[in-house]
Design a protein around this motif. Sequence first.
Motif, PDB file in Angstrom:
ATOM      1  N   ARG A 168      -0.183  -6.922   7.251  1.00  0.00           N
ATOM      2  CA  ARG A 168       1.026  -7.183   8.033  1.00  0.00           C
ATOM      3  C   ARG A 168       0.853  -6.582   9.429  1.00  0.00           C
TER       4      ARG A 168
ATOM      5  N   ASN B 160       8.849 -12.395  12.132  1.00  0.00           N
ATOM      6  CA  ASN B 160       9.487 -12.025  10.871  1.00  0.00           C
ATOM      7  C   ASN B 160      10.465 -13.133  10.493  1.00  0.00           C
TER       8      ASN B 160
ATOM      9  N   SER C  90       3.130 -13.185   2.566  1.00  0.00           N
ATOM     10  CA  SER C  90       2.438 -12.187   3.375  1.00  0.00           C
ATOM     11  C   SER C  90       1.618 -12.897   4.441  1.00  0.00           C
TER      12      SER C  90
END
Length: 157
Positions: free
Chosen positions: A37, A43, A49
Amino acid sequence: MTFSRAGAAGLLLGVLAGAALQTVAAQQLEPRRRTIRPEKAPNTGLPFSPGILSGSTLYVSGHLGRDPATSRLVSGGIEAETRQSLANIREVLRTAGMDFTNVTSVTAYIASFDDFAKFNAVYREVFPTDPPARATVQVVALNDHARIELQMIAVKQ
């Protein structure tokens, strides 16, 4: 030097047990699966992921051309979206200790093959020679009406 059958069997079991312990110790030292990350990453709140590092192989999720600051698609069409998608992937690679030279495979999902030449022009900026294996697939739609989504696999040598 001679060994009895029992002695030879004991020696063999000792060697095998030692090798098994070394294998377990090596696996404990190096994580088998690690989520990647980057600090500078969009976001979206979606359940995936940005990348998964398994051993020396990095699996990079599909990335749209989202601005990391706003998580919104950049404006400017296929070229701008491709550049931003590649920039976002560069951050995933960097966080995993890799760069584009480690990329072995790319899957490109494109909304229209009318944009294929423009996409390739930007793609060549990152992979000018000896590019990775690639599949390019036209899809009916991408999230948020994106023009391109890129997914990659990279291997650390």
